[in-house]
Design a protein around this motif. Sequence first.
Motif, short mmCIF file in Angstrom:
data_model
loop_
_atom_site.label_atom_id
_atom_site.label_comp_id
_atom_site.label_asym_id
_atom_site.label_seq_id
_atom_site.Cartn_x
_atom_site.Cartn_y
_atom_site.Cartn_z
N GLU A 52 1.26 3.69 1.35
CA GLU A 52 2.33 2.80 0.90
C GLU A 52 1.87 1.34 0.77
N TYR A 53 0.83 0.95 1.51
CA TYR A 53 0.59 -0.49 1.67
C TYR A 53 -0.82 -0.97 1.33
N TYR A 54 -1.77 -0.06 1.13
CA TYR A 54 -3.15 -0.51 0.99
C TYR A 54 -3.77 -0.09 -0.34
N PRO A 99 -1.62 -5.99 4.65
CA PRO A 99 -1.39 -5.05 3.54
C PRO A 99 -1.73 -5.66 2.18
N ARG A 102 3.59 -4.53 -1.06
CA ARG A 102 4.85 -4.16 -0.43
C ARG A 102 5.00 -4.81 0.96
N TRP A 103 4.77 -6.11 1.00
CA TRP A 103 4.84 -6.81 2.27
C TRP A 103 6.22 -6.74 2.91
N PHE A 106 6.65 -3.32 4.45
CA PHE A 106 5.74 -3.25 5.60
C PHE A 106 6.35 -3.95 6.81
#
Length: 282
Positions: A52-54, A99, A102-103, A106
């Motif tokens: 989702e974040y990286y 990340p 999508r901070w 997160f």
Amino acid sequence: MIQLEDLPELRDPIMIAAFEGWNDAGETATSTLAHLARMWDAEPIAALDPEEYYDFQVNRPRVTNEDGRRTLRWPTTRILLARDTPLDRDVVLVQGIEPSMRWASFTDELITLAEELEVSMLITLGGLLADVPHTRPIPVTVTSEHEETRHRYDLETSLYEGPTGIVGVVVDSADRAGIASMSIWAAVPHYAGGSPSPKATLALLTRLEELFDTLIGHADLPDQARAWEHGVDELASSDDEVAEYVHSLEEAQDTTDLPEASGDAIAKEFERYLRRRQEDED
């Protein structure tokens, strides 16, 4: 959130977070968190879904060999729990990587977890490159946007304006959720910030001990800090321009540290004295 263990009922927990990347000059923050995890035998209880974040072209998975088996480890943010601490309370450690995207989501996941665990305070750790000499004590700044926390620990509010990292976003979200927070930053000499800085890590750790009036244990950090300083000494002595620059930083810091250098510093110390005296009388 990928839950690895059943989450137990915790004792007045606090959360301490550090992230690789923009917020971690000299690997200061993440090294401090890793030290806490080792000293307190912290165990992983959860992790964020890395998909989702990286961006895996920026933070690539790593292949390791464990007991003869090749294992793929994905970059992620792990949540660890330390129950055997000298604070008489449980500590949730957030060991992460800033990340790639999508901070907001997160941060929402982290703050939602903090609320579910009834975390009473969030502490973020950071390291920044600064014009400071490696031969002097590493400056550590502690700020808070929470009025009661500022009064309790005698802190200042942050006056920084400009770009921020994930640490700034997490702190803002904690404040909006009503969770008390403080940020602890160590200043790493910018001319020696390209490698791990155990002296800055030791400074962060010592400040944590002061804030919580406890001993955490330094292990071999003091020896590493001395070796690091000796190595930077050799680097500076081999280049006349660097040596001259370090000397100018030393003179500037020594002048600033003189008692007569700052009337504001004297006034603030007097205010602290009066506050302590009033609290003792009460």
